[in-house]
Write a protein that holds these residues in place. Structure first.
Motif, PDB file in Angstrom:
ATOM      1  N   ARG A   1       3.769  36.448  -4.734  1.00 34.64           N
ATOM      2  CA  ARG A   1       3.675  36.689  -3.288  1.00 34.64           C
ATOM      3  C   ARG A   1       2.244  36.958  -2.850  1.00 34.64           C
ATOM      4  O   ARG A   1       1.893  36.779  -1.701  1.00 34.64           O
ATOM      5  CB  ARG A   1       4.553  37.877  -2.888  1.00 34.64           C
ATOM      6  CG  ARG A   1       6.021  37.643  -3.096  1.00 34.64           C
ATOM      7  CD  ARG A   1       6.570  36.741  -2.027  1.00 34.64           C
ATOM      8  NE  ARG A   1       7.994  36.535  -2.230  1.00 34.64           N
ATOM      9  CZ  ARG A   1       8.679  35.552  -1.663  1.00 34.64           C
ATOM     10  NH1 ARG A   1       8.076  34.687  -0.885  1.00 34.64           N
ATOM     11  NH2 ARG A   1       9.960  35.416  -1.878  1.00 34.64           N
ATOM     12  N   CYS A   2       1.407  37.430  -3.769  1.00 36.26           N
ATOM     13  CA  CYS A   2       0.011  37.704  -3.410  1.00 36.26           C
ATOM     14  C   CYS A   2      -0.825  36.434  -3.430  1.00 36.26           C
ATOM     15  O   CYS A   2      -1.966  36.437  -2.997  1.00 36.26           O
ATOM     16  CB  CYS A   2      -0.603  38.726  -4.359  1.00 36.26           C
ATOM     17  SG  CYS A   2       0.212  40.313  -4.311  1.00 36.26           S
ATOM     18  N   GLY A   3      -0.290  35.360  -3.961  1.00 34.93           N
ATOM     19  CA  GLY A   3      -1.012  34.081  -3.946  1.00 34.93           C
ATOM     20  C   GLY A   3      -2.151  34.012  -4.942  1.00 34.93           C
ATOM     21  O   GLY A   3      -3.179  33.379  -4.666  1.00 34.93           O
ATOM     22  N   ALA A   4      -1.978  34.627  -6.108  1.00 41.99           N
ATOM     23  CA  ALA A   4      -3.059  34.629  -7.112  1.00 41.99           C
ATOM     24  C   ALA A   4      -3.011  33.374  -7.992  1.00 41.99           C
ATOM     25  O   ALA A   4      -3.559  33.369  -9.094  1.00 41.99           O
ATOM     26  CB  ALA A   4      -2.943  35.884  -7.981  1.00 41.99           C
ATOM     27  N   TYR A   5      -2.384  32.318  -7.498  1.00 40.50           N
ATOM     28  CA  TYR A   5      -2.104  31.151  -8.343  1.00 40.50           C
ATOM     29  C   TYR A   5      -3.326  30.533  -9.018  1.00 40.50           C
ATOM     30  O   TYR A   5      -3.290  30.202 -10.192  1.00 40.50           O
ATOM     31  CB  TYR A   5      -1.374  30.068  -7.531  1.00 40.50           C
ATOM     32  CG  TYR A   5      -0.003  30.485  -7.101  1.00 40.50           C
ATOM     33  CD1 TYR A   5       1.009  30.727  -8.031  1.00 40.50           C
ATOM     34  CD2 TYR A   5       0.299  30.644  -5.758  1.00 40.50           C
ATOM     35  CE1 TYR A   5       2.277  31.117  -7.633  1.00 40.50           C
ATOM     36  CE2 TYR A   5       1.555  31.031  -5.349  1.00 40.50           C
ATOM     37  CZ  TYR A   5       2.540  31.262  -6.291  1.00 40.50           C
ATOM     38  OH  TYR A   5       3.795  31.651  -5.889  1.00 40.50           O
ATOM     39  N   SER A   6      -4.411  30.339  -8.256  1.00 41.86           N
ATOM     40  CA  SER A   6      -5.559  29.647  -8.869  1.00 41.86           C
ATOM     41  C   SER A   6      -6.137  30.474 -10.009  1.00 41.86           C
ATOM     42  O   SER A   6      -6.518  29.933 -11.051  1.00 41.86           O
ATOM     43  CB  SER A   6      -6.626  29.305  -7.825  1.00 41.86           C
ATOM     44  OG  SER A   6      -6.997  30.474  -7.142  1.00 41.86           O
ATOM     45  N   ASN A   7      -6.167  31.779  -9.863  1.00 41.92           N
ATOM     46  CA  ASN A   7      -6.695  32.626 -10.946  1.00 41.92           C
ATOM     47  C   ASN A   7      -5.724  32.663 -12.134  1.00 41.92           C
ATOM     48  O   ASN A   7      -6.151  32.723 -13.288  1.00 41.92           O
ATOM     49  CB  ASN A   7      -6.944  34.044 -10.428  1.00 41.92           C
ATOM     50  CG  ASN A   7      -8.078  34.086  -9.417  1.00 41.92           C
ATOM     51  OD1 ASN A   7      -8.549  33.042  -8.974  1.00 41.92           O
ATOM     52  ND2 ASN A   7      -8.514  35.274  -9.052  1.00 41.92           N
TER      53      ASN A   7
ATOM     54  N   ASP B   1      -8.951  37.994 -13.067  1.00 40.04           N
ATOM     55  CA  ASP B   1      -8.465  38.683 -11.870  1.00 40.04           C
ATOM     56  C   ASP B   1      -7.213  37.974 -11.330  1.00 40.04           C
ATOM     57  O   ASP B   1      -7.117  37.660 -10.141  1.00 40.04           O
ATOM     58  CB  ASP B   1      -9.574  38.690 -10.815  1.00 40.04           C
ATOM     59  CG  ASP B   1      -9.357  39.780  -9.778  1.00 40.04           C
ATOM     60  OD1 ASP B   1      -8.548  40.676 -10.025  1.00 40.04           O
ATOM     61  OD2 ASP B   1      -9.996  39.715  -8.710  1.00 40.04           O
ATOM     62  N   ALA B   2      -6.262  37.716 -12.254  1.00 41.59           N
ATOM     63  CA  ALA B   2      -5.127  36.856 -11.930  1.00 41.59           C
ATOM     64  C   ALA B   2      -3.941  37.618 -11.339  1.00 41.59           C
ATOM     65  O   ALA B   2      -2.782  37.309 -11.657  1.00 41.59           O
ATOM     66  CB  ALA B   2      -4.718  36.089 -13.187  1.00 41.59           C
ATOM     67  N   TYR B   3      -4.187  38.597 -10.546  1.00 49.69           N
ATOM     68  CA  TYR B   3      -3.102  39.343  -9.886  1.00 49.69           C
ATOM     69  C   TYR B   3      -3.688  40.187  -8.758  1.00 49.69           C
ATOM     70  O   TYR B   3      -4.897  40.438  -8.725  1.00 49.69           O
ATOM     71  CB  TYR B   3      -2.391  40.281 -10.875  1.00 49.69           C
ATOM     72  CG  TYR B   3      -3.348  41.122 -11.684  1.00 49.69           C
ATOM     73  CD1 TYR B   3      -3.704  40.746 -12.973  1.00 49.69           C
ATOM     74  CD2 TYR B   3      -3.927  42.266 -11.147  1.00 49.69           C
ATOM     75  CE1 TYR B   3      -4.612  41.481 -13.701  1.00 49.69           C
ATOM     76  CE2 TYR B   3      -4.835  43.006 -11.864  1.00 49.69           C
ATOM     77  CZ  TYR B   3      -5.176  42.606 -13.142  1.00 49.69           C
ATOM     78  OH  TYR B   3      -6.082  43.339 -13.852  1.00 49.69           O
ATOM     79  N   GLN B   4      -2.808  40.590  -7.850  1.00 49.84           N
ATOM     80  CA  GLN B   4      -3.210  41.597  -6.856  1.00 49.84           C
ATOM     81  C   GLN B   4      -2.299  42.808  -7.037  1.00 49.84           C
ATOM     82  O   GLN B   4      -2.672  43.775  -7.672  1.00 49.84           O
ATOM     83  CB  GLN B   4      -3.156  41.017  -5.449  1.00 49.84           C
ATOM     84  CG  GLN B   4      -4.306  40.064  -5.182  1.00 49.84           C
ATOM     85  CD  GLN B   4      -4.318  39.541  -3.771  1.00 49.84           C
ATOM     86  OE1 GLN B   4      -4.130  40.279  -2.812  1.00 49.84           O
ATOM     87  NE2 GLN B   4      -4.529  38.235  -3.642  1.00 49.84           N
ATOM     88  N   CYS B   5      -1.054  42.710  -6.545  1.00 50.29           N
ATOM     89  CA  CYS B   5      -0.158  43.869  -6.713  1.00 50.29           C
ATOM     90  C   CYS B   5       0.302  44.000  -8.161  1.00 50.29           C
ATOM     91  O   CYS B   5       0.618  45.082  -8.621  1.00 50.29           O
ATOM     92  CB  CYS B   5       1.045  43.748  -5.782  1.00 50.29           C
ATOM     93  SG  CYS B   5       2.274  42.537  -6.313  1.00 50.29           S
ATOM     94  N   GLY B   6       0.375  42.896  -8.881  1.00 54.17           N
ATOM     95  CA  GLY B   6       0.752  42.919 -10.294  1.00 54.17           C
ATOM     96  C   GLY B   6       2.245  42.886 -10.554  1.00 54.17           C
ATOM     97  O   GLY B   6       2.662  42.869 -11.718  1.00 54.17           O
TER      98      GLY B   6
END
Ligand code: FES
Ligand code: FES
Length: 214
Positions: free
Chosen positions: A196-202, A141-146
């Protein structure tokens, strides 16, 4: 400094040429303002043939010499998976692989890549047969907006190649051996890819998963 192999133009020469064109335009504008000599002249456009191999397919394109690699991919080849974020080398959204090395495609002219082999997100996998890094991004789940994701995936693959080739980073502890395939190495090397969505840890987990199997 890399020169265009076919056209034998260095980046410095290209910049000097552009500066000269601007100077001529400004000078003629001034003269015009004074009412001495007719309408200001436009800088002359120069189009050249460029040969690129993109995702294994050869292309010959007639391009304005100022066209970036990013705009070539998106506007001339309709490969819109590579994203335009800042267009200034700040965000990494436009990252592609050139001869296996990651590069910000907004910061380089297509002309400089005559004969190069370019891989974009479209060349990595298909919805039915994803590349392991693509599959890992989905799994973690390494993204939000993609929007940053194609650049993150290309960059992550570039990082894998760099570590395997023994190229050190600022956080490599032992410069006499190979860098570790570690979370810290990955975070340091991926610092040019902004999410920008902050998906860094994933994103880091997705990378570690692939790195552990490679
Ligand atoms: Fe190239 Fe942001 S669009 S680095
Ligand atoms: Fe939205 Fe990274 S997933 S910017």
């Amino acid at each position: 400094m890399k020169a265009s192999k076919k056209h034998n133009i260095t980046r410095r020469e290209m910049i000097l040429g552009t500066a000269a064109a601007v100077t001529v335009t400004l000078t003629s504008s001034k003269i015009d303002h004074a009412g001495a000599l007719g309408a200001p002249t436009e800088p002359k456009l120069v189009n050249l043939d460029v040969n690129l191999s993109v995702n294994g397919k050869k292309h010959q394109l007639l391009l304005d010499t100022r066209t970036t690699l990013l705009d070539t991919l998106r506007e001339h080849l309709n490969l819109t998976g590579t994203k335009k974020g800042c267009d200034h080398g700040q965000c990494g959204a436009c990252t592609v692989l050139v001869n296996g090395r990651r590069i910000n495609s907004c910061l380089t002219l297509a002309l400089q890549h005559e004969g190069d082999s370019i891989t974009t997100i479209e060349g990595l996998g298909t919805p039915k047969k994803l590349h392991p890094m693509q599959a890992s991004f989905i799994k973690h789940d390494a993204y939000q907006c993609g929007y940053c994701t194609p650049g993150q995936i290309c960059s992550a693959l570039g990082v894998l190649n760099e570590i395997k080739s023994g190229i050190p980073s600022h956080v490599t502890r032992d410069l006499t051996g190979k860098p570790e395939m570690s979370n810290m190495e990955f975070r340091e090397r991926m610092s040019g890819n902004i999410c920008r969505c902050g998906a860094y840890s994933n994103i880091a987990e997705a990378f570690e998963d692939v790195a552990a199997k490679s």
